[in-house]
Scaffold this active site. Structure first.
Site, short mmCIF file in Angstrom:
data_model
loop_
_atom_site.label_atom_id
_atom_site.label_comp_id
_atom_site.label_asym_id
_atom_site.label_seq_id
_atom_site.Cartn_x
_atom_site.Cartn_y
_atom_site.Cartn_z
N GLU A 35 -24.38 -29.39 97.13
CA GLU A 35 -23.60 -28.30 97.38
C GLU A 35 -23.77 -26.87 96.33
OE1 GLU A 35 -19.22 -28.28 96.76
OE2 GLU A 35 -19.11 -26.58 97.84
N ASP A 92 -20.95 -16.24 99.51
CA ASP A 92 -20.58 -14.66 99.47
C ASP A 92 -21.44 -14.23 100.61
OD1 ASP A 92 -19.35 -14.96 96.99
OD2 ASP A 92 -21.22 -15.15 95.93
N GLU A 107 -23.91 -24.08 90.59
CA GLU A 107 -23.20 -22.97 90.41
C GLU A 107 -23.65 -21.74 89.53
OE1 GLU A 107 -20.12 -21.44 91.94
OE2 GLU A 107 -20.74 -19.86 90.53
N LYS A 145 -23.20 -5.74 102.82
CA LYS A 145 -24.03 -4.39 103.19
C LYS A 145 -25.52 -5.09 103.35
CE LYS A 145 -21.60 -1.40 99.92
NZ LYS A 145 -21.37 -1.20 98.43
C1 LIG Z 1 -17.12 -17.01 97.53
S1 LIG Z 1 -17.16 -18.52 96.39
C2 LIG Z 1 -16.99 -19.88 97.32
C3 LIG Z 1 -16.52 -20.95 96.24
C4 LIG Z 1 -16.28 -22.41 96.86
N1 LIG Z 1 -17.62 -22.88 97.70
C5 LIG Z 1 -15.38 -22.62 97.86
O1 LIG Z 1 -15.37 -22.48 99.12
O2 LIG Z 1 -14.11 -22.27 97.41
C6 LIG Z 1 -19.09 -18.54 96.29
C7 LIG Z 1 -19.49 -19.19 94.98
O3 LIG Z 1 -20.84 -19.35 95.32
C8 LIG Z 1 -21.59 -18.98 93.91
N2 LIG Z 1 -22.85 -18.71 94.38
C9 LIG Z 1 -23.32 -17.30 94.90
N3 LIG Z 1 -24.70 -17.16 95.00
C10 LIG Z 1 -25.21 -18.41 94.22
C11 LIG Z 1 -26.47 -18.71 94.09
N4 LIG Z 1 -27.48 -17.75 94.52
N5 LIG Z 1 -26.59 -19.80 93.56
C12 LIG Z 1 -25.68 -20.48 93.13
N6 LIG Z 1 -24.25 -20.25 93.22
C13 LIG Z 1 -24.26 -19.05 93.94
C14 LIG Z 1 -20.83 -17.70 93.54
O4 LIG Z 1 -20.83 -17.74 91.81
C15 LIG Z 1 -19.47 -18.30 93.98
O5 LIG Z 1 -18.76 -19.37 92.88
#
Ligand SMILES: C[S@@+](CC[C@H](N)C(=O)[O-])C[C@H]1O[C@@H](n2cnc3c(N)ncnc32)[C@H](O)[C@@H]1O
Length: 210
Positions: free
Chosen positions: A35, A110, A60, A114
């Site tokens: 994940e 995320d 993460e 943009k």
């Molecule tokens: C919008 S949150 C969603 C968290 C969780 N998956 C949920 O559904 O509740 C997106 C998570 O992905 C992590 N994240 C974003 N880009 C990432 C990357 N390139 N590599 C690892 N983690 C990343 C962020 O720090 C954040 O904790």
């Protein structure tokens, strides 16, 4: 997801370094789920409990959020089919062997709305090119999101990178064997539709010539 700085994070991660993939000595000899962007860990914890014969790796990038997930994981008794990486997914190839992953889960990644930030989306071709390398042949990516634009963009990128669609839902209801993350809980409480796509990637089998 914003993670407020947690001053205890470094010491806590050090104290529980046995949960880090680099310290696990895992041989990738079991079915393995990955994940990316585990947030506070709700999804991966439930998956570990349900799929006990599957090894799980959680990535993460945000250290404070990573430490919160680690805290929850440590509190679950006997959760030994999990390892974590506090890295950006761009660096996955430094830790995960080629052709070793059965499924990659992207839960509410995320959206980076943009256009100039499109390359940061975890479903962009830049990332998919890396994910293809660690997936086994017929390995899958499972994406869930509340964001229609991200889903449309993901479909384009999956096509571009020759992933094949296995299943698609635009008003997805959770099924047995799938789990709800923190973000999904929040969006469901707001009655927002959830999109889910499963794609797979077939690798060519190389035949040895005489
Ligand atoms: C919008 S949150 C969603 C968290 C969780 N998956 C949920 O559904 O509740 C997106 C998570 O992905 C992590 N994240 C974003 N880009 C990432 C990357 N390139 N590599 C690892 N983690 C990343 C962020 O720090 C954040 O904790």
């Amino acid at each position: 997801m914003r993670g407020r700085n947690k001053p205890w994070a470094d010491a806590f991660i050090l104290e529980h370094a046995n949960y880090l993939l680099e310290n696990k000595n895992y041989k990738f000899d079991k079915p393995t789920y990955l994940e990316i962007g585990i947030g506070k860990g709700d999804f991966i914890i439930q998956s570990c409990k349900y799929y006990q014969d599957v090894f799980h790796i959680g990535i993460e990038v945000n250290k404070s959020i990573f430490a919160l997930a680690l805290k929850k994981i440590v509190e679950v008794d006997n959760l030994d089919n999990i390892a974590l990486l506090n890295i950006d997914a761009t660096n996955i190839l430094d830790y995960i062997p080629l052709n070793s992953i059965d499924k990659i889960f992207l839960n509410f990644s995320d959206p980076w709305p943009k256009k100039r930030h499109a390359k940061r989306r975890l479903v962009s071709s830049r990332y998919l090119k890396i994910f293809k390398q660690i997936l086994k042949s017929s390995g899958q990516i499972v994406l869930k999101t509340d964001n229609k634009n991200l889903m449309e963009y993901a479909k384009e990128c999956f096509d571009e990178e020759n992933f094949i669609c296995v299943d698609y839902f635009d008003d997805y209801q959770t099924v047995e064997g799938d789990f709800v993350s923190e973000y999904e809980t929040r969006f469901r409480s707001l009655n927002q539709p959830i999109y889910r796509i499963i794609v797979k990637f077939e690798k060519e089998v190389k035949h040895e010539s005489n």
